[in-house]
Write an enzyme that holds these catalytic residues in place. Sequence first.
Site, mmCIF file in Angstrom:
data_model
loop_
_atom_site.group_PDB
_atom_site.id
_atom_site.type_symbol
_atom_site.label_atom_id
_atom_site.label_comp_id
_atom_site.label_asym_id
_atom_site.label_seq_id
_atom_site.Cartn_x
_atom_site.Cartn_y
_atom_site.Cartn_z
ATOM 1 N N GLU A 1 -21.935 -29.016 13.565
ATOM 2 C CA GLU A 1 -20.520 -29.097 12.736
ATOM 3 C C GLU A 1 -20.400 -30.549 12.451
ATOM 4 O O GLU A 1 -19.773 -30.899 11.322
ATOM 5 C CB GLU A 1 -19.489 -28.564 13.660
ATOM 6 N N HIS B 1 -14.081 -18.994 20.879
ATOM 7 C CA HIS B 1 -14.110 -17.968 19.734
ATOM 8 C C HIS B 1 -12.621 -17.682 19.231
ATOM 9 O O HIS B 1 -12.350 -16.886 18.352
ATOM 10 C CB HIS B 1 -14.787 -16.658 19.946
#
Length: 348
Positions: free
Chosen positions: A70, A139
């Site tokens: 990321e 998540h």
Amino acid sequence: MTTAVGPDTARKPATMAQALGRALRDAMAADPSVHVLGEDVGALGGVFRITDGLVKEFGEDRCTDTPLAEAGILGTAVGMAMYGLRPVVEMQFDAFAYPSFEQLISHVSRMRNRTRGAMPMPITVRVPYGGGIGGVEHHSDSSEIYYMATPGLHVVAPATVADAYGLLRAAIASDDPVIFLEPKRLYWSKADWSADAPEQVPPIGRAVVRRPTGGRRGATLISYGPSVPVCLEAAEAARAEGWDLEVVDLRSLVPFDDDTVCASVRRTGRAVVVHESTGFGGPGGEIAARVTERCFHHLEAPVLRVAGFDIPYPPPMLERHHLPGVDRVLDAVARLQWESEWTEGSAV
């Protein structure tokens, strides 16, 4: 305002996911400088299939699968923006974005200010966020407060199909970096919508009243993203108790629409802020402070908050207890000191 539609552009049921995908496709078709990049956005079409079909239409150079890194993804986007492109980054899940925060805080949020406006940062960071899908750890975070607390970023969160399309198009067109929070549990929510003649929606920085109040026993529910449908459901349920609740959808957390929010609270005299993020240090504290500062002499009760608990996001089987629901919203409304509307034993 709604765009006029003909027989070929009639509205039909569409999901938020479809509206987001169409917004990306239309933005890429309209401007060759728009590039989509992220983990699995190409061949797979994204974990939630938002980018499905883009690589086939625009090729791998403009819809690019990246490594699982990321910080590298966002750092690459910074370089792309500096050279005149408009990158749209997908962070696969909310908590996956944390490794990229150094790039976000040190460069994305500061570059335009650092260069006195000479170098804009037209980066859109799409973040599927929030709970309600039974996701495991990392998540299902509600991390909006981190972005809100970073000067230089715009932060938006759609709650409707029309806003998903309109706000994403506006984010991609902006010369400021935009954190685009996509409520995962609303991806499959539906509304009548025309992809070929989409509704015009208010710009970034504007809130809207989703449900106006008309009665005297009123209060304002202030929310955004996945909690807006919860507030609308609570407002309907509150009618049985004699409460008339107005629902304000913020849409944009930064910039914040003080005018629309405070106009509603001044009408009703009471307010509850509802969101999935934690209560302590969460967005509700800032919103409550802004409302109190601007509406103090109109308030009949303190501004209350209904939020996620101050814990790491719980396992899937327990998330229903963590997420604000209709009952918790109604419990908060009941605590809004309604006794001030009673005189001599009879309701005013």
